[in-house]
Enzyme design. Structure first.
Site, mmCIF file in Angstrom:
data_model
loop_
_atom_site.group_PDB
_atom_site.id
_atom_site.type_symbol
_atom_site.label_atom_id
_atom_site.label_comp_id
_atom_site.label_asym_id
_atom_site.label_seq_id
_atom_site.Cartn_x
_atom_site.Cartn_y
_atom_site.Cartn_z
ATOM 1 N N CYS A 144 1.031 -1.085 0.162
ATOM 2 C CA CYS A 144 0.043 -0.090 -0.047
ATOM 3 C C CYS A 144 1.018 1.248 -0.090
ATOM 4 C CB CYS A 144 -0.883 0.078 1.074
ATOM 5 S SG CYS A 144 -0.199 0.166 2.824
ATOM 6 N N THR A 145 0.212 2.362 0.143
ATOM 7 C CA THR A 145 1.243 3.703 0.378
ATOM 8 C C THR A 145 2.232 3.641 0.854
ATOM 9 O OG1 THR A 145 -0.786 4.850 -0.497
ATOM 10 C CG2 THR A 145 1.119 6.088 -0.176
#
Ligand SMILES: [Zn+2]
Ligand SMILES: [Zn+2]
Length: 312
Positions: free
Chosen positions: A200-201
């Site tokens: 994810c980020t």
């Protein structure tokens, strides 16, 4: 506990920091670990960070801490030292540096107590200790792209995935984290014997996703250390091939940061590839966040569909 009254209004604070040219860097860090008294921790952090003129937002929950702050460069070492020594669990914490520094990203320091670090309303996912996790650095991630037995799984929302993602990664189509966690074990059942790399980020959502999959007896779960942000910074530092393609969704007014020149997003209306930014449908009842090419935008006047155009 009594809190100090606000002396300066938010409006004035914003103006002050608009004219402040202190060189700042945005850093983020997070950790899931048991915090018995978030309020005491909140007060302590607040007092300490004021000394270093730190701005940004910090969430504290009984399940851990999530920090995204803008720190004056002259105090960067002090601030990192402070967090690393705040708790034994933070000793070897991964610090993520923002890819692009926005001078006006924050103009005050907000520290809040939250029920969960990333809201998902599932409360029976255990916190995994580091010894139960498999983290991959950018070198290891790049190696995995040549391994047929590995799949990459994007643990972000649809609007983040659709503008940029890892080459050939699997999307779990969802608009919220909760929805995604619910779907995850079912979607990945087919891949149970493969090596599953989550990303994810910044890595925080994968912490929960990995813990959930472990609960469902998945064995080969890996996470990208520090998420896409750390991967990008490492590929730049060590001049490695970049397998993240397109743009990275960022949670501020710019909405996206271009990482490579690849265009992966598709117009919702004509299905053609387009580099247009996300927009919200002008119909206030709909307000859907979507991508529309210029041609369709002219035709539908920035509404997401004929239906929304006609009904507003
Ligand atoms: Zn179009
Ligand atoms: Zn609409």
């Amino acid at each position: 506990m009594l809190r100090k009254k606000k002396i300066i209004s938010n409006k004035i604070l914003k103006i002050i920091y608009q004219h402040d040219y202190t060189k700042r860097t945005i850093i983020s860090l997070y950790k899931y670990f048991k915090i018995h008294n978030p309020i005491i921790l909140l007060d302590f952090i607040k007092i300490e960070l004021k000394k270093y003129d730190v701005l940004g937002r910090i969430y504290i929950a009984t399940e851990g801490i999530n920090v995204q702050i803008s720190t004056p460069d002259i105090y960067m070492k002090n601030v990192i030292y402070f967090f690393k020594n705040l708790n034994i669990h933070l000793k070897n914490i991964c610090i993520n540096y923002s890819i692009v520094n926005r001078s006006m990203a924050f103009w005050k320091l907000q520290i809040k107590i939250r029920k969960q670090l990333v809201a998902n309303n599932i409360h029976d996912i255990p916190i995994l200790t580091d010894s139960f996790k498999n983290y991959l650095n950018a070198f290891q991630v790049n190696k995995c792209f040549f391994d047929k037995n590995t799949i990459f799984v994007d643990i972000r929302n649809h609007y983040e995935y659709e503008i940029g993602h890892f080459h050939r990664s699997l999307e779990i189509p969802s608009n919220t984290f909760r929805e995604q966690l619910d779907k995850l074990p079912i979607f990945l059942r087919l891949y149970q014997n493969k090596k599953i790399v989550l990303y994810c980020t910044g890595g925080i959502r994968c912490e929960k996703a990995a813990a959930l999959l472990k609960k469902y007896k998945f064995k080969n779960i890996y996470q990208i250390y520090g998420g896409i942000l750390s991967y990008i910074n490492q590929t730049k530092t060590y001049n490695l091939p970049m397998y993240f393609k397109g743009k990275l969704f960022v949670f501020d007014s710019r909405m996206a940061e271009r990482i490579t020149n690849d265009v992966v997003s598709i117009c919702k209306n004509c299905q053609n590839i387009t580099d247009s930014m996300h927009i919200n449908c002008l119909n206030n009842v709909c307000h859907r966040l979507f991508i529309q090419c210029e041609k369709c935008s002219r035709k539908l006047k920035s509404y997401c569909s004929k239906r929304c155009l006609n009904f507003s």
